[in-house]
Structures are given as C-alpha cells and as structure tokens.
Motif scaffolding. Sequence first.
Motif, PDB file in Angstrom:
ATOM      1  N   MET A   1       0.826  -1.198   0.000  1.00  0.00           N
ATOM      2  CA  MET A   1       0.000   0.000   0.000  1.00  0.00           C
ATOM      3  C   MET A   1       0.868   1.258   0.000  1.00  0.00           C
ATOM      4  SD  MET A   1      -2.973  -0.898   2.711  1.00  0.00           S
ATOM      5  CE  MET A   1      -2.654  -2.491   3.419  1.00  0.00           C
ATOM      6  N   PRO A   2       1.722   1.414  -1.011  1.00  0.00           N
ATOM      7  CA  PRO A   2       2.610   2.569  -1.008  1.00  0.00           C
ATOM      8  C   PRO A   2       1.839   3.875  -1.022  1.00  0.00           C
ATOM      9  CG  PRO A   2       2.699   1.356  -3.096  1.00  0.00           C
ATOM     10  CD  PRO A   2       1.883   0.545  -2.184  1.00  0.00           C
ATOM     11  N   GLY A   3       2.245   4.753  -0.142  1.00  0.00           N
ATOM     12  CA  GLY A   3       1.644   6.074  -0.107  1.00  0.00           C
ATOM     13  C   GLY A   3       0.325   6.148   0.627  1.00  0.00           C
ATOM     14  N   ALA A   4      -0.219   4.983   1.057  1.00  0.00           N
ATOM     15  CA  ALA A   4      -1.511   4.990   1.722  1.00  0.00           C
ATOM     16  C   ALA A   4      -1.374   5.504   3.148  1.00  0.00           C
ATOM     17  CB  ALA A   4      -2.104   3.579   1.741  1.00  0.00           C
ATOM     18  N   ARG A   5      -2.397   6.200   3.595  1.00  0.00           N
ATOM     19  CA  ARG A   5      -2.406   6.677   4.981  1.00  0.00           C
ATOM     20  C   ARG A   5      -2.685   5.501   5.904  1.00  0.00           C
ATOM     21  NH1 ARG A   5      -6.084   8.400   8.775  1.00  0.00           N
ATOM     22  NH2 ARG A   5      -5.400  10.104  10.134  1.00  0.00           N
ATOM     23  N   LEU A   6      -1.880   5.352   6.957  1.00  0.00           N
ATOM     24  CA  LEU A   6      -2.063   4.243   7.874  1.00  0.00           C
ATOM     25  C   LEU A   6      -3.373   4.413   8.639  1.00  0.00           C
ATOM     26  CD1 LEU A   6       1.476   3.799   9.433  1.00  0.00           C
ATOM     27  CD2 LEU A   6       0.448   2.560   7.547  1.00  0.00           C
ATOM     28  N   PRO A   7      -4.132   3.315   8.801  1.00  0.00           N
ATOM     29  CA  PRO A   7      -5.367   3.412   9.578  1.00  0.00           C
ATOM     30  C   PRO A   7      -5.053   3.652  11.039  1.00  0.00           C
ATOM     31  CG  PRO A   7      -4.825   1.124   9.098  1.00  0.00           C
ATOM     32  CD  PRO A   7      -3.841   1.962   8.324  1.00  0.00           C
ATOM     33  N   GLU A   8      -5.998   4.246  11.716  1.00  0.00           N
ATOM     34  CA  GLU A   8      -5.825   4.428  13.146  1.00  0.00           C
ATOM     35  C   GLU A   8      -5.808   3.067  13.831  1.00  0.00           C
ATOM     36  OE1 GLU A   8      -5.235   7.268  14.737  1.00  0.00           O
ATOM     37  OE2 GLU A   8      -5.227   8.256  12.787  1.00  0.00           O
ATOM     38  N   THR A   9      -5.032   2.925  14.872  1.00  0.00           N
ATOM     39  CA  THR A   9      -4.942   1.659  15.579  1.00  0.00           C
ATOM     40  C   THR A   9      -6.249   1.333  16.286  1.00  0.00           C
ATOM     41  OG1 THR A   9      -3.710   0.398  17.222  1.00  0.00           O
ATOM     42  CG2 THR A   9      -3.980   2.763  17.636  1.00  0.00           C
ATOM     43  N   VAL A  10      -6.546   0.043  16.387  1.00  0.00           N
ATOM     44  CA  VAL A  10      -7.724  -0.378  17.148  1.00  0.00           C
ATOM     45  C   VAL A  10      -7.351  -0.608  18.607  1.00  0.00           C
ATOM     46  CG1 VAL A  10      -8.759  -1.456  15.122  1.00  0.00           C
ATOM     47  CG2 VAL A  10      -7.362  -2.854  16.674  1.00  0.00           C
ATOM     48  N   LEU A  11      -6.088  -0.402  18.952  1.00  0.00           N
ATOM     49  CA  LEU A  11      -5.613  -0.636  20.317  1.00  0.00           C
ATOM     50  C   LEU A  11      -5.924   0.574  21.186  1.00  0.00           C
ATOM     51  CD1 LEU A  11      -2.179  -2.353  19.566  1.00  0.00           C
ATOM     52  CD2 LEU A  11      -4.315  -3.452  20.274  1.00  0.00           C
ATOM     53  N   SER A  12      -7.147   0.633  21.646  1.00  0.00           N
ATOM     54  CA  SER A  12      -7.566   1.743  22.502  1.00  0.00           C
ATOM     55  C   SER A  12      -6.948   1.591  23.888  1.00  0.00           C
ATOM     56  CB  SER A  12      -9.088   1.748  22.624  1.00  0.00           C
ATOM     57  OG  SER A  12      -9.525   0.598  23.338  1.00  0.00           O
ATOM     58  N   PRO A  13      -6.826   2.683  24.633  1.00  0.00           N
ATOM     59  CA  PRO A  13      -6.294   2.575  25.997  1.00  0.00           C
ATOM     60  C   PRO A  13      -7.050   1.586  26.864  1.00  0.00           C
ATOM     61  CG  PRO A  13      -6.331   4.867  25.295  1.00  0.00           C
ATOM     62  CD  PRO A  13      -7.037   4.089  24.228  1.00  0.00           C
ATOM     63  N   GLY A  14      -8.365   1.571  26.749  1.00  0.00           N
ATOM     64  CA  GLY A  14      -9.150   0.641  27.556  1.00  0.00           C
ATOM     65  C   GLY A  14      -8.872  -0.811  27.204  1.00  0.00           C
ATOM     66  N   LEU A  15      -8.770  -1.095  25.905  1.00  0.00           N
ATOM     67  CA  LEU A  15      -8.460  -2.448  25.457  1.00  0.00           C
ATOM     68  C   LEU A  15      -7.089  -2.878  25.956  1.00  0.00           C
ATOM     69  CD1 LEU A  15      -9.049  -4.962  23.714  1.00  0.00           C
ATOM     70  CD2 LEU A  15      -8.203  -3.685  21.732  1.00  0.00           C
ATOM     71  N   ALA A 312       6.278  -0.461   0.314  1.00  0.00           N
ATOM     72  CA  ALA A 312       6.449   0.226  -0.973  1.00  0.00           C
ATOM     73  C   ALA A 312       7.061  -0.681  -2.035  1.00  0.00           C
ATOM     74  CB  ALA A 312       7.329   1.459  -0.782  1.00  0.00           C
ATOM     75  N   GLN A 313       7.280  -1.960  -1.710  1.00  0.00           N
ATOM     76  CA  GLN A 313       7.863  -2.936  -2.637  1.00  0.00           C
ATOM     77  C   GLN A 313       9.239  -2.502  -3.151  1.00  0.00           C
ATOM     78  OE1 GLN A 313       4.918  -4.668  -5.493  1.00  0.00           O
ATOM     79  NE2 GLN A 313       3.569  -3.072  -4.670  1.00  0.00           N
ATOM     80  N   VAL A 314      10.018  -1.908  -2.265  1.00  0.00           N
ATOM     81  CA  VAL A 314      11.380  -1.517  -2.636  1.00  0.00           C
ATOM     82  C   VAL A 314      12.222  -2.772  -2.841  1.00  0.00           C
ATOM     83  CG1 VAL A 314      13.487  -0.372  -1.823  1.00  0.00           C
ATOM     84  CG2 VAL A 314      11.241   0.699  -1.459  1.00  0.00           C
ATOM     85  N   ASP A 315      12.971  -2.807  -3.910  1.00  0.00           N
ATOM     86  CA  ASP A 315      13.807  -3.967  -4.225  1.00  0.00           C
ATOM     87  C   ASP A 315      15.222  -3.728  -3.693  1.00  0.00           C
ATOM     88  OD1 ASP A 315      15.060  -6.194  -5.180  1.00  0.00           O
ATOM     89  OD2 ASP A 315      14.879  -5.667  -7.315  1.00  0.00           O
ATOM     90  N   ARG A 316      15.536  -4.320  -2.549  1.00  0.00           N
ATOM     91  CA  ARG A 316      16.894  -4.240  -2.023  1.00  0.00           C
ATOM     92  C   ARG A 316      17.744  -5.420  -2.492  1.00  0.00           C
ATOM     93  NH1 ARG A 316      16.707  -2.319   4.354  1.00  0.00           N
ATOM     94  NH2 ARG A 316      15.161  -0.640   4.152  1.00  0.00           N
ATOM     95  N   GLY A 317      17.174  -6.267  -3.346  1.00  0.00           N
ATOM     96  CA  GLY A 317      17.918  -7.410  -3.850  1.00  0.00           C
ATOM     97  C   GLY A 317      18.334  -8.349  -2.728  1.00  0.00           C
ATOM     98  N   VAL A 318      19.503  -8.977  -2.888  1.00  0.00           N
ATOM     99  CA  VAL A 318      19.976  -9.925  -1.876  1.00  0.00           C
ATOM    100  C   VAL A 318      20.303  -9.217  -0.557  1.00  0.00           C
ATOM    101  CG1 VAL A 318      20.841 -11.579  -3.560  1.00  0.00           C
ATOM    102  CG2 VAL A 318      22.349  -9.770  -2.725  1.00  0.00           C
ATOM    103  N   ARG A 319      20.435  -7.899  -0.604  1.00  0.00           N
ATOM    104  CA  ARG A 319      20.718  -7.149   0.621  1.00  0.00           C
ATOM    105  C   ARG A 319      19.580  -7.304   1.638  1.00  0.00           C
ATOM    106  NH1 ARG A 319      24.312  -3.028   2.764  1.00  0.00           N
ATOM    107  NH2 ARG A 319      23.407  -2.661   4.832  1.00  0.00           N
ATOM    108  N   TRP A 320      18.374  -7.657   1.162  1.00  0.00           N
ATOM    109  CA  TRP A 320      17.256  -7.843   2.090  1.00  0.00           C
ATOM    110  C   TRP A 320      17.616  -8.840   3.188  1.00  0.00           C
ATOM    111  CZ3 TRP A 320      13.670  -4.945   3.592  1.00  0.00           C
ATOM    112  CH2 TRP A 320      12.879  -4.171   2.739  1.00  0.00           C
ATOM    113  N   PHE A 321      18.320  -9.917   2.836  1.00  0.00           N
ATOM    114  CA  PHE A 321      18.594 -10.962   3.828  1.00  0.00           C
ATOM    115  C   PHE A 321      19.516 -10.443   4.922  1.00  0.00           C
ATOM    116  CE2 PHE A 321      17.285 -13.099  -0.027  1.00  0.00           C
ATOM    117  CZ  PHE A 321      16.328 -13.975   0.462  1.00  0.00           C
TER     118      PHE A 321
END
Length: 394
Positions: A1-15, A312-321
Amino acid sequence: MPGARLPETVLSPGLLQGIRSRAADYDARNAFFTEDLDELRAAGYLRPRSLSAAVRDQRLLAAHAPATALGLTMHLVWMGVARDLAAAGDDSLAWVLDEAEAGEVFAFAISERGNDRVMSDSLTRVERVEPAADGSGGGWAFTGTKIFTTLSPAWTSLGVIGRHDPADGGADAGAGPSIVHGFLTRDGGGFRIEPDWNTLGMRATQSHTTVLERALVAHERVARILPVGPGGDAYSLAIFANFLTLIGAVYAGIADRALELAVDSAHRRTSLRAGGAPQAHDPDIRRRVADAALALDALAPQLEAVARDRDAQVDRGVRWFRDLTGLKQRCVQTARDVVDQCMHIAGGGGYTAANELSRLQRDVLAGIYHPSDPESVAATIAADLLGPVPAPAP
C-alpha cells in the motif's frame, strides 16, 4: 500500500489496559490468552493491514502483554505474506486475506527438532494423495512432528511444510525432492496436539508440539511447492521479511515497557545515603537510564524503514537478507540489554516473582530462540561482505 495513509490503531487505551491486567495471570497459570484473543479479534486486530501499521501495533501490544503479541505475530506474518504477494500482482493467497477478514486464525507449524535448515528442508514427509473417483479427497498428506506451534489452542488454519521425495513410477518420477507449503484446517483432522508447553517465559503463547499423522492439505490450500534448499523467491522472502520484522517489533515493545517501569522505580525508590533523595537523582542510575534509552531509540527508525520499504515494494535485492536478519538480531539483543539495565535500576524489588520486570526478563529471553539465530545472522552478513565460502574440493 505505497503512499496509503495508515489506519488508526484499534488498540484503545481501555483495550490495552484490560490486556495488561490479565498478562500476569496467564503467565502464572501457564494459560492461553483466550480473552485477549476474543477482544482483539472483535476489535479487528487480526484483519490484514500494512506492515508499517502491524509493526507499530505489535510494539505497542508487546509493551502491555508480550506473550499475546508474540502469539499474534504468527497470524500477522501470514497476513503480510498474502498482502505482499497481492501487491506484486500475485493473488495466489488472496483467499488467506479473505478468510482472515471472516475471522479465521492462522498459525505456523514449521520448526522441528534437529532441523536447523528451517524452511529449506524438512524432516516431515509428504505424500501425494490421488483424489477419489468422484474427484474428492486429493491433496498432500503430511507426517511428522512440529515443535513450537504457537496459538495451538486457537488456530483454525495451520501453515505447514514438509519434504516430498518423488516415488519411482509415480506421477512425478524423475523430479527432484521438493518442499510443499500448505495450510491444514482444524476440522480436517490428521493431527494431535501434545500439551507440553511449560517454559520459562512467553507462557501464554501455548506453543505446543503438533504431531501430524497423514494430515491432508487439499490441493487448493497448497501455497507453494519449491525445490529443497535455500530460495530467494518472492514467497519465501515475504515470510522471512514479515516474520523477522514483526518479531523485532515485539521485543522492542518489551524493552519499551521495561524502561517505563525502571523510570517509575527510580522516582519512587529513595537513598538513605543521599539523605532520602530519590534514586532518580543518583548519577549511576541516570547513566543507566540514559544508556538504555539511547539503545532503544535506535530501533524505531530501523523498524520503520524496513516496514516502509516492504510496503512500498522496494527492491533491495539480496541485501534484504542481511538487513532483515540484522534487524531481528539488533532488536532482540538491544531488548535484552535494556531489560538487564532496567533490572539494575529497579534494584532487588525487580527480582521478586510478582514484579512485572521479572516477567519481562523471562519473556525477553525467548528472543534468542527465534530464527535467525546469531550464528546464522553472522554467516549471512559475512557472505554479503566477503562472498560465500567455496565448497571443499572433492
């Protein structure tokens, strides 16, 4: 979801406060976090979302209940794998996302005693099962023993792997050995759970041993069939990336809570030698707090950068490992160091069984048992810098 706004967390203080209030009891009784799971599922916590959002939430959840967070990591890894493949145009696991939206709980049955090759080979054996005359019942039968099956009391879909060695005269005769990746359903049978989880820490995960006895994975629930040996395909990398990053977030969250408790302790404890002044004024305590905070502060940008690049599906190649194994190792080791410093800050009171810090110290030790272990991390980084070690001459 590149560029998408992150949803608000469902982890409320009460929960979160309710979850924290149950953590010590689950630990003491060596019991599964049933109420936590029910509340988190009802709140939508098990639904698919970006890795960045999952990392943020897992770190926060782990600061309130480490074992609950670690347990749900296994489900969230599968959400991440299916999401990563879909983002790359591969909808082969879209059904995983659909089932999770409907409330299914996914888990892993990968680890085996004596198998240090993790996903590149398996001691579990897999046989092809031909369908009946009416076309029903075909698939792959798994036989073997899996350890550390987190979420044992609750999973509804269990990711398993096993080795298939083609039989002479069979439909796949002449093919090389392969690793079959698939998902059992809880109502499909062919397995038994040995209630043997009684550990030093992370007790509420209830990661029992699972014995597979020709457990059938239907053809439509096979995720991949890959050659035996290390692989760099998108599916394997997605498992690797989501698992290591989310594991790192859990241990960072444990350290967050330990530091919070240590700071509170430093304000409450007083020194007779210093005329009753709080320990927070002691230069040695202040140095320990600062050292712990400096180490912990370094984890957030690393976790955020890796999660952002995966989203963002960035390709770091073998460097990912190298980057992913290093991230997990730094998070676990930093968390262990921070908790150790916090135990010093809290003094003898932190060593009592009823103190939350003592439970955090037990929980944080579990980090050394998750792959990749320090030896594997060192080998990966050395290979990236120095190249592979040549095979010995025959």
